[in-house]
Enzyme design. Structure first.
Site, PDB file in Angstrom:
ATOM      1  N   MET A 189      87.672  11.988  17.385  1.00  0.00           N
ATOM      2  CA  MET A 189      88.558  11.489  18.455  1.00  0.00           C
ATOM      3  C   MET A 189      88.078  11.989  19.806  1.00  0.00           C
ATOM      4  SD  MET A 189      92.193  12.332  16.718  1.00  0.00           S
ATOM      5  CE  MET A 189      92.579  11.859  15.046  1.00  0.00           C
ATOM      6  N   HIS A 200      86.810  12.274   4.533  1.00  0.00           N
ATOM      7  CA  HIS A 200      87.138  11.496   5.725  1.00  0.00           C
ATOM      8  C   HIS A 200      87.071  12.403   6.952  1.00  0.00           C
ATOM      9  CE1 HIS A 200      88.963   7.930   7.589  1.00  0.00           C
ATOM     10  NE2 HIS A 200      89.701   8.763   8.308  1.00  0.00           N
ATOM     11  N   ASP A 238      87.576  12.470  10.954  1.00  0.00           N
ATOM     12  CA  ASP A 238      88.199  11.768  12.076  1.00  0.00           C
ATOM     13  C   ASP A 238      87.653  12.276  13.406  1.00  0.00           C
ATOM     14  OD1 ASP A 238      90.181   9.978  10.891  1.00  0.00           O
ATOM     15  OD2 ASP A 238      91.134  11.813  10.165  1.00  0.00           O
ATOM     16  N   MET A 242      87.121   7.227  16.322  1.00  0.00           N
ATOM     17  CA  MET A 242      88.187   6.784  17.228  1.00  0.00           C
ATOM     18  C   MET A 242      87.740   7.129  18.639  1.00  0.00           C
ATOM     19  SD  MET A 242      91.375   7.934  14.850  1.00  0.00           S
ATOM     20  CE  MET A 242      90.338   9.035  13.905  1.00  0.00           C
ATOM     21  N   GLY A 281      99.751  13.413   9.630  1.00  0.00           N
ATOM     22  CA  GLY A 281     101.146  13.730   9.332  1.00  0.00           C
ATOM     23  C   GLY A 281     102.181  12.711   9.780  1.00  0.00           C
ATOM     24  N   GLY A 322      95.339  12.974   4.166  1.00  0.00           N
ATOM     25  CA  GLY A 322      95.166  14.234   4.886  1.00  0.00           C
ATOM     26  C   GLY A 322      96.179  15.250   4.415  1.00  0.00           C
ATOM     27  N   SER A 323      97.377  15.192   4.985  1.00  0.00           N
ATOM     28  CA  SER A 323      98.424  16.180   4.677  1.00  0.00           C
ATOM     29  C   SER A 323      98.741  16.259   3.191  1.00  0.00           C
ATOM     30  CB  SER A 323      99.720  15.844   5.413  1.00  0.00           C
ATOM     31  OG  SER A 323      99.454  15.244   6.641  1.00  0.00           O
ATOM     32  N   SER A 331      91.240  13.669   4.352  1.00  0.00           N
ATOM     33  CA  SER A 331      90.923  13.778   5.776  1.00  0.00           C
ATOM     34  C   SER A 331      90.978  15.238   6.219  1.00  0.00           C
ATOM     35  CB  SER A 331      91.925  12.967   6.604  1.00  0.00           C
ATOM     36  OG  SER A 331      91.807  13.337   7.971  1.00  0.00           O
ATOM     37  N   ASP A 360      94.614   4.254   5.873  1.00  0.00           N
ATOM     38  CA  ASP A 360      94.552   5.580   6.500  1.00  0.00           C
ATOM     39  C   ASP A 360      95.831   5.865   7.267  1.00  0.00           C
ATOM     40  OD1 ASP A 360      93.774   7.919   7.755  1.00  0.00           O
ATOM     41  OD2 ASP A 360      92.212   6.984   8.989  1.00  0.00           O
ATOM     42  N   GLY A 361      96.554   6.900   6.808  1.00  0.00           N
ATOM     43  CA  GLY A 361      97.752   7.357   7.513  1.00  0.00           C
ATOM     44  C   GLY A 361      98.987   7.323   6.629  1.00  0.00           C
ATOM     45  N   GLY A 362      99.547   8.517   6.400  1.00  0.00           N
ATOM     46  CA  GLY A 362     100.800   8.600   5.644  1.00  0.00           C
ATOM     47  C   GLY A 362     100.676   8.266   4.174  1.00  0.00           C
ATOM     48  N   GLY A 399      95.330   8.724  15.818  1.00  0.00           N
ATOM     49  CA  GLY A 399      95.412   9.841  16.762  1.00  0.00           C
ATOM     50  C   GLY A 399      95.882  11.146  16.144  1.00  0.00           C
ATOM     51  N   PHE A 400      96.777  11.045  15.166  1.00  0.00           N
ATOM     52  CA  PHE A 400      97.350  12.272  14.614  1.00  0.00           C
ATOM     53  C   PHE A 400      97.580  12.151  13.111  1.00  0.00           C
ATOM     54  CE2 PHE A 400      98.532  11.870  19.019  1.00  0.00           C
ATOM     55  CZ  PHE A 400      98.196  13.116  19.538  1.00  0.00           C
TER      56      PHE A 400
HETATM   57  C1  DX5 Z   1      94.839   9.410  12.077  1.00  0.00           C
HETATM   58  C2  DX5 Z   1      93.645   9.687  11.216  1.00  0.00           C
HETATM   59  C3  DX5 Z   1      93.962   9.929   9.791  1.00  0.00           C
HETATM   60  C4  DX5 Z   1      94.821  11.147   9.512  1.00  0.00           C
HETATM   61  C5  DX5 Z   1      95.536  10.936   8.215  1.00  0.00           C
HETATM   62  O1  DX5 Z   1      94.401   8.968  13.319  1.00  0.00           O
HETATM   63  O2  DX5 Z   1      92.745   8.589  11.279  1.00  0.00           O
HETATM   64  O3  DX5 Z   1      92.767   9.995   9.031  1.00  0.00           O
HETATM   65  O4  DX5 Z   1      94.089  12.327   9.457  1.00  0.00           O
HETATM   66  O5  DX5 Z   1      96.380  12.010   8.003  1.00  0.00           O
HETATM   67  P1  DX5 Z   1      97.660  11.915   7.062  1.00  0.00           P
HETATM   68  O6  DX5 Z   1      97.167  11.585   5.687  1.00  0.00           O
HETATM   69  O7  DX5 Z   1      98.252  13.274   7.161  1.00  0.00           O
HETATM   70  O8  DX5 Z   1      98.558  10.835   7.617  1.00  0.00           O
HETATM   71 ZN    ZN Z   2      91.063   8.465   9.876  1.00  0.00          ZN
END
Ligand code: DX5
Ligand code: ZN
Length: 222
Positions: A36, A32, A34, A67, A144, A196-197, A7, A174-176, A141-142
């Site tokens: 928003m 990916h 995102d 989103m 990390g 992402g991170s 991401s 998706d996420g963490g 939304g975010f």
């Molecule tokens: C959150 C996003 C994710 C986010 C994942 O709303 O949809 O795609 O970037 O980031 P990490 O992998 O850092 O949780």
């Molecule tokens: Zn995403």
């Protein structure tokens, strides 16, 4: 087959082009993106023009995660920008079938995402129109944030629904996602992992991607 979708939300935006080629060379399968709008989620990222310029220099599969409220208004913009897969949120509109039809008729792959509190059974009537489902493993939304283990119930339920209906639908999470949570998500039935991170902030993106892939492959039971 396990696919990894880094991401860009976690990249250094001042060097967006270089960051994308860095993960492309490091073995990413998808990219990916995102999007928003500050309405559907309390954050604003980027829109179709940014995606269009990245498209010119990347051969990755563009996995666009919308989103935004009423995504039907913008499907043609994201198609023109070069999306290969478009994910809309179940919670963002009421006319899912019509929006999915717009995506499909443009030759783009369709996907619907559910937030952690949305039960997976709501997707059952939409399965015939879907190439992928995206199970959020954090509140959207975010980047990390911490992976929410309880969302695995949605992954398991979807895996069963897909198997029972004999559909060919990817399950993305998706996420963490890191090596540890990739193993958990793959064991529940996910085969497309957004990271992402854990990829962009790693010292060695190639190692991060191959470690996440290996952890998922070792646990994927489908
Ligand atoms: C959150 C996003 C994710 C986010 C994942 O709303 O949809 O795609 O970037 O980031 P990490 O992998 O850092 O949780
Ligand atoms: Zn995403």
């Amino acid at each position: 087959m396990i696919k990894i979708s880094p991401s860009v939300l976690a990249c250094d935006f001042s060097r967006l082009g270089e960051e994308v080629s860095r993960v492309e060379k490091a073995g990413a399968d998808l990219l990916h993106l995102d999007v928003m709008d500050g309405m559907f989620v309390p954050n604003i990222s980027f829109g179709p023009d940014v995606i269009k310029s990245v498209r010119k220099q990347s051969g990755l599969i563009f996995d666009v995660h919308l989103m935004i409220e009423n995504p039907g208004r913008y499907i043609s913009k994201f198609v023109q920008a070069g999306a290969d897969i478009i994910t809309i949120h179940y919670e963002s509109c009421e006319n899912h079938e019509a929006v999915l039809q717009m995506i499909k008729s443009a030759g783009v792959k369709t996907s619907v995402s559910i937030k952690p509190a949305t039960p997976a059974f709501v997707l059952e009537p939409l399965l015939p129109y879907l190439d992928m489902v995206l199970v959020m493993t954090v509140e959207p939304g975010f980047g990390g944030q911490k992976f929410m283990l309880e969302t695995m119930e949605n992954v398991r339920l979807l895996r069963n629904m897909i198997k029972t209906g004999n559909y060919e639908i990817d399950i993305e999470v998706d996420g963490g996602i890191n090596t540890e949570t990739a193993a958990i998500a793959a064991a529940a039935g996910a085969n497309v992992l957004v990271a992402g991170s854990s990829v962009f902030h790693a010292e060695d993106a190639k190692k991060a991607i191959s470690d996440i892939r290996a952890a998922a492959e070792a646990n994927y039971l489908v």
